[in-house]
Structure formats: C-alpha cells, structure tokens
Design an enzyme around this catalytic site. Sequence first.
Site, PDB file in Angstrom:
ATOM      1  N   LYS A  35       7.581  18.536  -2.360  1.00 17.81           N
ATOM      2  CA  LYS A  35       6.561  17.782  -1.606  1.00 17.81           C
ATOM      3  C   LYS A  35       6.266  16.475  -2.482  1.00 17.81           C
ATOM      4  O   LYS A  35       6.139  15.246  -1.623  1.00 17.81           O
ATOM      5  CB  LYS A  35       5.223  18.531  -1.543  1.00 17.81           C
ATOM      6  CG  LYS A  35       5.513  19.777  -0.489  1.00 17.81           C
ATOM      7  CD  LYS A  35       4.141  20.431  -0.323  1.00 17.81           C
ATOM      8  CE  LYS A  35       3.748  21.101  -1.322  1.00 17.81           C
ATOM      9  NZ  LYS A  35       4.438  22.077  -2.038  1.00 17.81           N
ATOM     10  N   THR A  36       6.118  16.566  -3.698  1.00 18.64           N
ATOM     11  CA  THR A  36       5.628  15.491  -4.517  1.00 18.64           C
ATOM     12  C   THR A  36       6.778  14.379  -4.426  1.00 18.64           C
ATOM     13  O   THR A  36       6.347  13.275  -4.747  1.00 18.64           O
ATOM     14  CB  THR A  36       5.305  15.889  -5.910  1.00 18.64           C
ATOM     15  OG1 THR A  36       4.106  17.002  -5.640  1.00 18.64           O
ATOM     16  CG2 THR A  36       4.742  14.792  -6.796  1.00 18.64           C
ATOM     17  N   ASP A 217      -1.209  13.667  -1.778  1.00 25.19           N
ATOM     18  CA  ASP A 217      -0.625  14.629  -2.368  1.00 25.19           C
ATOM     19  C   ASP A 217      -1.661  15.874  -2.387  1.00 25.19           C
ATOM     20  O   ASP A 217      -3.048  15.498  -2.437  1.00 25.19           O
ATOM     21  CB  ASP A 217      -0.026  14.339  -3.752  1.00 25.19           C
ATOM     22  CG  ASP A 217       1.091  15.559  -4.233  1.00 25.19           C
ATOM     23  OD1 ASP A 217       1.147  16.580  -3.295  1.00 25.19           O
ATOM     24  OD2 ASP A 217       1.673  15.408  -5.326  1.00 25.19           O
ATOM     25  N   GLU A 218      -1.158  17.060  -2.549  1.00 25.43           N
ATOM     26  CA  GLU A 218      -2.321  18.160  -2.521  1.00 25.43           C
ATOM     27  C   GLU A 218      -3.411  18.067  -1.530  1.00 25.43           C
ATOM     28  O   GLU A 218      -4.414  18.397  -1.810  1.00 25.43           O
ATOM     29  CB  GLU A 218      -2.984  18.300  -3.746  1.00 25.43           C
ATOM     30  CG  GLU A 218      -1.450  18.168  -5.096  1.00 25.43           C
ATOM     31  CD  GLU A 218      -1.353  19.549  -5.532  1.00 25.43           C
ATOM     32  OE1 GLU A 218      -1.770  20.484  -5.054  1.00 25.43           O
ATOM     33  OE2 GLU A 218      -0.474  19.588  -6.436  1.00 25.43           O
ATOM     34  N   GLN A 248      -2.075  27.064  -1.648  1.00 20.87           N
ATOM     35  CA  GLN A 248      -2.395  26.524  -3.141  1.00 20.87           C
ATOM     36  C   GLN A 248      -3.748  25.924  -3.098  1.00 20.87           C
ATOM     37  O   GLN A 248      -3.998  25.261  -3.924  1.00 20.87           O
ATOM     38  CB  GLN A 248      -1.194  25.430  -3.788  1.00 20.87           C
ATOM     39  CG  GLN A 248       0.041  26.116  -3.999  1.00 20.87           C
ATOM     40  CD  GLN A 248       0.850  25.129  -4.656  1.00 20.87           C
ATOM     41  OE1 GLN A 248       0.710  24.756  -5.735  1.00 20.87           O
ATOM     42  NE2 GLN A 248       2.079  25.000  -3.861  1.00 20.87           N
ATOM     43  N   ARG A 603       4.621  28.037 -11.156  1.00 19.32           N
ATOM     44  CA  ARG A 603       5.019  27.051 -12.105  1.00 19.32           C
ATOM     45  C   ARG A 603       6.210  27.171 -12.962  1.00 19.32           C
ATOM     46  O   ARG A 603       6.683  26.145 -13.567  1.00 19.32           O
ATOM     47  CB  ARG A 603       3.532  26.809 -13.309  1.00 19.32           C
ATOM     48  CG  ARG A 603       2.320  26.429 -12.574  1.00 19.32           C
ATOM     49  CD  ARG A 603       2.341  25.420 -11.535  1.00 19.32           C
ATOM     50  NE  ARG A 603       2.474  25.794 -10.123  1.00 19.32           N
ATOM     51  CZ  ARG A 603       2.585  24.894  -9.294  1.00 19.32           C
ATOM     52  NH1 ARG A 603       3.073  23.841  -9.570  1.00 19.32           N
ATOM     53  NH2 ARG A 603       2.989  25.200  -8.192  1.00 19.32           N
TER      54      ARG A 603
HETATM   55  P1  ATP Z   1       4.091  21.866  -5.926  1.00 17.40           P
HETATM   56  O1  ATP Z   1       3.698  22.729  -4.475  1.00 17.40           O
HETATM   57  O2  ATP Z   1       3.869  22.747  -7.062  1.00 17.40           O
HETATM   58  O3  ATP Z   1       3.272  20.734  -5.928  1.00 17.40           O
HETATM   59  P2  ATP Z   1       6.188  20.512  -4.914  1.00 17.40           P
HETATM   60  O4  ATP Z   1       6.588  20.926  -3.536  1.00 17.40           O
HETATM   61  O5  ATP Z   1       5.636  19.261  -4.983  1.00 17.40           O
HETATM   62  O6  ATP Z   1       5.712  21.406  -5.860  1.00 17.40           O
HETATM   63  P3  ATP Z   1       8.034  19.182  -6.531  1.00 17.40           P
HETATM   64  O7  ATP Z   1       7.388  19.193  -7.583  1.00 17.40           O
HETATM   65  O8  ATP Z   1       8.212  17.754  -5.948  1.00 17.40           O
HETATM   66  O9  ATP Z   1       7.695  20.169  -5.660  1.00 17.40           O
HETATM   67  O10 ATP Z   1       9.454  19.504  -6.917  1.00 17.40           O
HETATM   68  C1  ATP Z   1       9.770  20.877  -7.671  1.00 17.40           C
HETATM   69  C2  ATP Z   1      11.040  20.419  -8.236  1.00 17.40           C
HETATM   70  O11 ATP Z   1      12.261  20.573  -7.847  1.00 17.40           O
HETATM   71  C3  ATP Z   1      11.152  19.335  -9.092  1.00 17.40           C
HETATM   72  O12 ATP Z   1      11.833  19.553 -10.366  1.00 17.40           O
HETATM   73  C4  ATP Z   1      12.118  18.393  -8.519  1.00 17.40           C
HETATM   74  O13 ATP Z   1      12.531  17.436  -9.220  1.00 17.40           O
HETATM   75  C5  ATP Z   1      13.002  19.274  -7.832  1.00 17.40           C
HETATM   76  N1  ATP Z   1      13.575  18.813  -6.619  1.00 17.40           N
HETATM   77  C6  ATP Z   1      12.870  18.754  -5.352  1.00 17.40           C
HETATM   78  N2  ATP Z   1      13.878  18.531  -4.433  1.00 17.40           N
HETATM   79  C7  ATP Z   1      14.932  18.468  -4.989  1.00 17.40           C
HETATM   80  C8  ATP Z   1      16.432  18.346  -4.321  1.00 17.40           C
HETATM   81  N3  ATP Z   1      16.379  18.030  -3.164  1.00 17.40           N
HETATM   82  N4  ATP Z   1      17.259  18.272  -5.096  1.00 17.40           N
HETATM   83  C9  ATP Z   1      17.186  18.664  -6.485  1.00 17.40           C
HETATM   84  N5  ATP Z   1      15.995  18.856  -6.835  1.00 17.40           N
HETATM   85  C10 ATP Z   1      14.911  18.940  -6.398  1.00 17.40           C
HETATM   86 MG    MG Z   2       3.430  18.860  -5.819  1.00 18.40          MG
END
Ligand code: ATP
Ligand code: MG
Length: 749
Positions: A35-36, A217-218, A248, A603
């Site tokens: 997402k981020t 975000d969040e 979350q 995490r």
């Molecule tokens: P959270 O809910 O904990 O905030 P999130 O959904 O925001 O998580 P991110 O932090 O954006 O997730 O991504 C999680 C990990 O996965 C990061 O290390 C990111 O670089 C990696 N990632 C996300 N998408 C891809 C992709 N398409 N290919 C490779 N790595 C990815």
């Molecule tokens: Mg995130």
Amino acid sequence: MPSKIDLSTLNQPQREAVEHGEGPLLILAGAGSGKTRVVTFRIAYLIEARQVAPEAIMAVTFTNKAAGEMKERVNFLLGKEAAKKVWIGTFHALCLRMLKIESPEPFTIYDEEDCKRLIKECQRELNLDEKTLKADQIGYRIESAKNELIDENQYAELASDFTTRLVAKVYKRYQQKLATNHAVDFGDLIFKVVQLFDRNPEVLAKYRRTFQYILVDEYQDINHSQYGWVRRLVNDAENLTVVGDDDQSIYQFRGADVRNILEFERDFPRARVIKLEQNYRSTQTILEAAWSVVKNNSGRKEKKLWTENPTGEPLFYFRAESEAEEASFVVREILRTTGGRYGKRARLADCVVLYRTNAQSRPFEDALRRERLPYRIVGGMKFYDRMEIKDVLSYLKFLVNPADELSLGRIINTPPRGLGDGALGKIREVASRFELSMFGAMERMTLSPEEVPERVLRSAAEFVRLIHALLARMDVEDLPTFLTSVVMETGYLGMWQNTPHEEGASRVENLNELIAAADEFRQTGDNTVKGFLDQIALAASWDEQDSDGDQVTLMTFHSAKGLEFPLVFMVGMEEGLFPHANAMQAENGLSEERRLCYVGITRARERLLLTGASTRLSFGNRVYNSESRFLLEIPARCLAGATPLAHQRELKVEAMKGLWGGKSYGGAKDVFADPPAPEDVSQEVKHVLADDEPGEDGLRAGRKVRHSKFGTGTIIGRTGEGENMKVEIAFNRAGRKQMLVRFAALELL
Ligand code: ATP
Ligand code: MG
C-alpha cells in the site's frame, strides 16, 4: 534521464492503482501488500507521466519516520528538486506548515509538559482543587474534544454534569492563555486550520485549487478532526487516494474512527476500490500466524493475503522464568544471528524488539548494555532518561551523599510538600549564615528555629524526618525492598498512582521496573545502593558514545506501524501485559489488542520470535503470569520452541500421526480422529504427575478445582508450606497459573 519509475516492478492491481486517473480511490488491503509503495509510486507517476506539478500533490503519513521514508523514496525516483516541492508529512506537520503560511504572527508549539503546566495554572487561578480533577485528566478531555472539533464554547454548551462543566471552565481559560502566550498545543494544529478554513472560505478555496491530488496512508486510523481537514481540502475532482487496513486500526483509544475507511464508498460514491492480495514482506508461516490471530475478531472485512515468499522457519516461542531471563534470551539470539552463524550475517539494524508498554524496555536495555550492543528507542525515551527514574535515582543519590545538592534540588519538593522556591530561599539563607549544607541547615532549623516561617519549619522538619527514616532503613533492608520503601514513603509512587490515564500508569510501571532492575543487580552479589548507582552511571556514560550506526531498535507495537524488519522479537506475551489489562476494560479493547498483535506479527519479514516470562517482579513481589491468549491462537504447526499449554495435546496427536506416515489406518483413525474434550487435556498432566505428594488438604496434583475468575482447571504442582503454599493450575480456558493458596479461594471439584 531514463525514468527510475519502473511500473513493471508492480503487480497488476498495484499498477492499476498507481495509474488510476481521476476520482476517488480506495485501497483496502492487508499488511505488507504494498500500500505504502503504491502511494509513493503514484506520487512519482503523477509527476512524471501525468505532468502534475509536484506542489499540487499532498501526501499524508502517520508518523514522521514514514514521512521521511516517503520523501527519500520520491527523492530517489524524481530527484531532490521535485521531491522538495511535494507536500509530504504527518497531519501535524502539514497543518503547521499551513498555519505558518496563513498567520503572520510567530507562535510556539507547547509539548505535553507545557500544556500540563498551563492547565495547572488555570486550575489555580480558577480556584479549582487539583485533587477533584487532575490536570492530566482535564488535558485528556481537552485533547479528545479537539479531536472531535469541539471548541471551548461548544464544549461549555454541551457540558451537562459536574465534571464536564469543570473541564469547560478550564478549557476556556486554557485557550485564553494559549492565545496570550502566542502558543498552540498539538490538537490545535489541526483544529486551527479547520477553523481557519471555515472562517475564511477564500483561504480554503486557495488550497483546494492548489492540491489536485491528495493521498493518505494508514487511513484506518484517521480521527474526526483529521478527517474534517482532509474532507474540506478535497476539491470537486475528488482526486483522493486513501490506503489502509481495517485490521491495523490501533488508535481507537485516541479517537481514531475506523468507519472512515469502511464507509469510504458511501462518502465518495464514485470511489474505485482496488484490492491488493499479494504480500511481499513475510514468509508464508508468518502470514498464516498473523491471519490465525486476527481472524478471531468479529465484524472485520475478510481480506485474503497470499505470498510467493518461501514457507520460512516456524515462529519460535520462548517462555522464560523471569524478565531478566527473557531479555538475556533475546540478546543472545541477536548475537547469534548477527554473529554470522546463519551464513548471511544480519546487521543489528535488522533486529527489532517490540513490546506493549514503554516500561518493558528496561531489562532489554540492561541486557544490551551488558553486551555493549548499541540500541535506539523509537518514539520514546531510554529508560534511565525518563523523568520518574531520574527522580527516584536522585533520592538514592542524595541518601548516599547528602552533599549532593543537585539531587536534593530535584527531590525536595517532588512530590509537592510545601518546600517550593520561597521555602528554599529561606533555607538557603540559613545555610549560608551558618555555613551549612542545605540539608544541614534543615536539620539545624528544626533544632533551633531561626526567623523562618512556621510553615517552612514544619515542612522542613517533616522532610528531615523522612530522610532520617530512610537512612535508617538503607542499612538494614535489601536493595529492592529499600527502593520500594523509598518510592512509597516519599509519596512519590502515590503521586503517580493518583494520576489517571496512560501517563500515571506508565510512570508507575517504570518505577516497578526500576525495582526489578535493583533486584537483578542484587543477584550480582552487591546489595548496596551505591553499587547500584555506580553501575547505572557507568552504563550511561558508555551509552552516550552511541552513534547513528548499526543498532538494534526497541519500540512499542504502536510505534511499529508501517515498518518492517527481517528479525522481530515480540516480547512480554502474557495475559495482562498483551493483551494489556487496562485496555481490556475499554469497549472492544480486546479486539484492538488483537489488531495490535496482528500489526506486530506482520512487521516480520523472515523470522519472528515470541517470548514471555512466567514471573515478573511487581513492587518487590514475584507475580505469576499466564501465557498470552494470542499465542494460543497461533496454530501449533507455525510454532517451534516452547509449547503453549493448550497446544501440547494437539502436538502429541500430530507427532503420533507422523509415526503412521501422516495417514490414519484402521483403528488408529479412531484413536486420533476425535481429539478429547478440552477438559481432558488435564488428564494427561494428571497422569504425568501422579506420584506427586498428595496434600492433606486435597490440593494435590491431578485434582480438579474451580476458581471464581479463571473457571475450572487441574492442579499440576505445588510448592511451599502453610501460608506460602502455592499451587500451579492448568485452567481449561485461562492457561497455566500459579497462585498462593491462601488468596486463591479454590473450590475442590
Ligand atoms: P503495511 O500494511 O504494514 O503498512 P504496506 O501494505 O504499506 O504494509 P509496503 O510497506 O508498501 O506494504 O510493502 C511491503 C514490502 O513489500 C516492502 O518491502 C515493499 O518494497 C515490498 N513490495 C511491495 N510490492 C512489491 C512488488 N510488487 N514487488 C516487490 N516487492 C514489493
Ligand atoms: Mg504501509
């Protein structure tokens, strides 16, 4: 320059989200699904592919750390110039920026301590007894009102009972004082901007024109005032992208309202919804464990998560005897992992220790210091830097060395005992006239009263008595007991026990931890206050040489939101601690604790270790904690190491199945197909402990009992005699607990 934005590194739905054109967009997806990453890519994409001006984009994050990381990523993708122009920051930082632009007058931001002092001033001026309603309690209510966009006048109108009317008075006076001091508090930062928008539509119109794209975000943790601010800024094009995960949502106790994300489509009927289901962060095992925990919450939106990542190692559970052993285990594990034994040498920065309350950091800090491993605490202060710890250590320093007037200055009127600045002036006069130390003067004053006001004389005499009484105890009591006497006799502990809400509770927890530290220190063979102080001072001087280099991270579960680490330790996995007893009193408290556990588990990228201690020191007494229910919610197949009690039978069945090659043949099927009813778990334990001494009172191993709070269970062991007799009981629901028989009120079944 070739573009660094390579959309082929995104999966299909991520790419759709990044390339989404006009209109509102919601991404509601589980942890680690990118997402981020989508938010960051989208900013870069809008600027590069859609030629949106960087200053027309605003991205809101939840923490400064997240804002910093996002800036860095945009920086990398687009270069410094463009990155600087994008409005990236937390709600507070962005609102501050707007306030600075819009208000010509400079102003100061008051932190929590400043606000508290101001509230106390208001209470005094309004002649409101501080005992009726504490400053913290009022502060909390004012903060909550601001989160709800209720100003001092509306609050007064709504006030309907004694307490709210009292708060209303203070709220009004407090706002006047802030205004006179040209100051704002944190809640004001957002509220003031919203008010500004409402009073000056042309200002709002300017920002609505400026920000063509807003990303948040969040979004699951947005509260009413933050929502109000964003909602006003979104213009008719409704180019609002929000991302979040309802599982979350962990700030409801601070006014966050998860409905904002769940009802986004009602709010913005044109919204497009994109789901992300692939997790890139964690191993399959970690994901399975996370899901197994959070699925126990009701009323959630089910989100599937899968990953191409390897199965990975099972989670490892370690149950220590004490908090010190728990910390040693964690530090040993960190040393082992970073010591290159696994081939790939992990860095200290790959390791994070997550705990529920700040006070829990203490044993880990001590253990890391012993090994000379650098660490940092995110979003909090190092244990020995905390105010209450410094206060109590000042008491000790003064008792050991009555000439230490710096320490005396810190404690003489803490808690307040009528020895404020005026009184101190008088004492100083006497001291200099007779060439005595401050304390010497106080002792002398009580013997031959000089021209000192009666009031000061009495307070000084009281203080002298207190110090003498403590000095007498210092020589006879052992270290932890003595420390307990100090915090109790001086009234210092009582002061914080009477302070409501998180603040008081966390200071009390820290004081308790200091006593636990003294207990650990005593085990080195030194039982003196001086030795204890020296050891702390030495460790602190080493600590200061610390750099920003490679270091272990320590933080609370709350601060860890949005972050990831290859190696995660979740410590203090015990009932009462996590889930936290206080949180359980709130409505839906358990669900929020469980979401917090989900945040913790997710995490971890590669390895997750869970630890707990079966006993902890609580103001000098060892208390027994049972295992966190969250451990029991993790399937046994995901766990290695110690086995939570409820899993023991399940594992046995699995192991025996293994003997049959995973298949069930004929009769074996009957044996293993139907696991025995939960109560029968205890039958096995009973069998193992059958030759335990039978007690005359019937409290022997294997005996079934009922406890008023924990329900039915089976005794699995006992120790001690008479008054001190303890039994260990495996409760069918509440897990294993040790209790003193004389307090337990057990009913034999
Ligand atoms: P959270 O809910 O904990 O905030 P999130 O959904 O925001 O998580 P991110 O932090 O954006 O997730 O991504 C999680 C990990 O996965 C990061 O290390 C990111 O670089 C990696 N990632 C996300 N998408 C891809 C992709 N398409 N290919 C490779 N790595 C990815
Ligand atoms: Mg995130």
